[in-house]
Design an enzyme around this catalytic site. Structure first.
Site, PDB file in Angstrom:
ATOM      1  N   SER A 352      46.311  -6.509 -25.981  1.00 28.35           N
ATOM      2  CA  SER A 352      44.886  -6.698 -26.221  1.00 28.35           C
ATOM      3  C   SER A 352      44.557  -6.430 -27.691  1.00 28.35           C
ATOM      4  O   SER A 352      45.009  -7.165 -28.572  1.00 28.35           O
ATOM      5  CB  SER A 352      44.076  -5.804 -25.278  1.00 28.35           C
ATOM      6  OG  SER A 352      42.732  -6.182 -25.248  1.00 28.35           O
ATOM      7  N   ASP A 426      43.450 -15.546 -18.052  1.00 25.77           N
ATOM      8  CA  ASP A 426      42.740 -14.384 -18.603  1.00 25.77           C
ATOM      9  C   ASP A 426      41.267 -14.745 -18.784  1.00 25.77           C
ATOM     10  O   ASP A 426      40.929 -15.650 -19.550  1.00 25.77           O
ATOM     11  CB  ASP A 426      43.357 -13.997 -19.950  1.00 25.77           C
ATOM     12  CG  ASP A 426      42.882 -12.639 -20.448  1.00 25.77           C
ATOM     13  OD1 ASP A 426      41.756 -12.241 -20.098  1.00 25.77           O
ATOM     14  OD2 ASP A 426      43.628 -11.985 -21.190  1.00 25.77           O
ATOM     15  N   HIS A 460      44.177 -10.425 -17.531  1.00 25.71           N
ATOM     16  CA  HIS A 460      44.397  -9.672 -18.766  1.00 25.71           C
ATOM     17  C   HIS A 460      45.473  -8.595 -18.608  1.00 25.71           C
ATOM     18  O   HIS A 460      46.257  -8.350 -19.520  1.00 25.71           O
ATOM     19  CB  HIS A 460      43.073  -9.042 -19.218  1.00 25.71           C
ATOM     20  CG  HIS A 460      43.124  -8.447 -20.580  1.00 25.71           C
ATOM     21  ND1 HIS A 460      43.373  -9.209 -21.710  1.00 25.71           N
ATOM     22  CD2 HIS A 460      42.971  -7.167 -21.010  1.00 25.71           C
ATOM     23  CE1 HIS A 460      43.359  -8.433 -22.772  1.00 25.71           C
ATOM     24  NE2 HIS A 460      43.129  -7.190 -22.378  1.00 25.71           N
TER      25      HIS A 460
END
Length: 494
Positions: A352, A426, A460
């Site tokens: 991330s 995602d 994610h």
């Protein structure tokens, strides 16, 4: 219910900013919600006890301010008052959170504690115990009337890391006597897996109730150390250094190293330099943990501090790249100075915001790293023009910041091999798969050695066993080729 008076726009100056309302579960016809409390910061949470006690929390991210109010839901005549008002970045001042108990109806409420021959009402504050030596969890008996505290328990400082998990005595009781208190705790050390205990008052006798086996015995003797060092601007930093089982520096020399991190924003240098974490915590691993590569005889530098500081009127992102590179340089210099990391075989990676960091470091600090692994990152900030992460300005207000902080605009500078992994579905705002696809296209267009891996049906955070195993395989193959052997031949591929 909570109603934002600024319509959710933090740039609007208004007082109050949020209003909290209450209403019976079965309101009478025509009965309207009543105001419980008005807040000038943003509502965060409320912890209920009874008609005489509830704790309301409000925060404001731009100033890092947080307040805890004591309110009496059943009495309009009692004015709310502030219990705690502090800067949440200053973790050393964290007073802890109230411990809860379960009622006979199955709801969780703040536990009230009573002492023998004492009519005062207390609550238990369960704190993480941030200190310059590391986290030392504690329990404080807090007098809600006077604000005085009494430390009734804290974790062992020398070897163990123990935390209070829950009350196991007094559920369904209105008040709990301190001398009959029982707490479920989790206890661990560097080498001992977390086990649960019952801590009983008044003698504070601890009884172990679980006996879990070590989850990965091949790494049971790994070496762990919380290290401290300093950035060139004087900000103190920390990281956790892991070395593989049986490592002997005099015999084995410097190892290939995996640098795995995640930047954090702060408003002050003092807060950025505070220690977070404990040297006594067990080295737990998630399915895609960087610690897996200790089995490949890598040194792992986990969670090195990457503070991005914006003091006064300055915002952190105005000097993002400069501070990012400075933090990474300090960490790399420290592990090289210690003789445990080979400076020519240090890989950088993250998930991330850590992937975003990885792309920037390969572009702006290629002298530090031989390759990178970027998982589920954001690479073009102009695709979120109304703000991102901790950037509250829009693209049109801070165009240069958006451009400078977009790794895609620096794709021409990336010459070291980079592995890009992303979940194919995602749906996290600003992290759609297009971010990875367009970044890979830009790298490929400039001839960078890169690889794009899209994980089918994955969001994610990777969950499917097949995808998790594939991520490990891809990462291991990348590290073996471009870190362990440190070669950069090959072509781009997806």
């Amino acid at each position: 219910m909570v109603e934002a008076q600024d319509r959710g726009d933090a740039n609007v100056e208004v007082s109050p900013r949020d209003i909290i309302y209450t209403q019976p579960a079965e309101p009478a016809e025509g009965e309207k919600p009543e105001i419980l409390h008005k807040l000038d910061l943003r509502f965060r949470s409320v912890s209920w006890c009874d008609d005489s006690l509830a704790l309301v929390n409000e925060t404001w991210y731009k100033t890092s301010q947080t307040r805890t109010w004591l309110v009496c839901p059943g009495s309009k005549d009692v004015a709310p008052r502030v219990l705690f008002d502090r800067v949440f970045e200053n973790v050393y001042s964290d007073p802890g959170s109230p411990m809860m108990t379960r009622t006979s109806t199955g709801t969780n409420v703040i536990a009230k504690i009573k002492k023998e021959n004492d009519e005062q009402i207390y609550i238990l504050l369960n704190g993480r115990g941030f200190t310059p030596e590391g986290n030392i969890p504690f329990l404080d008996l807090f007098d809600i009337n006077t604000g005085s505290k009494e430390r009734i328990w804290e974790s062992n400082r020398e070897k163990y890391f123990e935390t209070a998990v829950a009350l196991v005595f007094g559920q369904g009781e209105e008040d709990i006597n301190l001398n009959q208190l029982k707490i479920l705790t989790s206890k661990e050390s560097k080498t001992e897996i977390t086990q649960y205990h019952i801590l009983s008052w008044p003698l504070k006798k601890s009884s172990q109730i679980t006996n879990f086996p070590h989850p990965y015995p091949t790494l049971a003797s790994l070496q762990k150390e919380m290290i401290k060092y300093q950035r060139k601007d004087g900000v103190p930093l920390t990281a956790t250094l892991y070395l593989p089982p049986g490592y002997d520096q005099s015999k084995d020399g410097p190892l290939p190293c995996l640098f795995w991190a995640y930047p954090e924003d702060y408003k002050s240098k003092d807060a950025a330099g505070q220690v977070r974490g404990s040297p006594n915590e067990f080295s737990g691993m998630t399915p895609t943990s960087s610690l897996i590569f200790l089995a490949r005889r890598f040194a792992v530098l986990a969670g090195p501090s990457i503070p991005i500081i914006g003091e006064g009127d300055k915002l952190p992102n105005d000097r993002f790249v400069e501070q990012l590179v400075s933090s990474a340089e300090a960490a790399v210099e420290e592990v090289v100075r210690r003789g445990v990391a080979d400076p020519s075989r240090i890989a950088v990676g993250g998930h991330s915001y850590g992937a975003f960091m990885t792309a920037h470091l390969l572009a702006h600090a290629p002298h530090l790293f031989c390759c990178g692994i970027a998982r589920s990152g954001s690479y073009n900030k102009t695709l979120t023009p109304f703000g991102f992460q901790t950037e509250f300005r829009t693209l049109w207000e801070a165009t240069n910041v958006y451009i400078e902080m977009s790794p895609i605009t620096h794709a021409n500078k990336i010459k070291k091999p980079i592995l890009i992994i992303h979940g194919e579905v995602d749906d996290k705002v600003g992290l759609f798969p297009m971010q990875a696809e367009r970044f890979f296209d830009a790298l490929k267009g400039h001839g960078a050695l890169s690889r794009l891996v899209l994980l089918p049906f994955e969001h994610h955070v990777y969950a499917a066993r097949e995808n998790v195993m594939h991520v490990i395989w891809e990462t291991d193959r990348w590290l073996q080729k471009y870190c362990l052997s440190n070669t950069s031949d090959g072509k781009c591929g997806a």
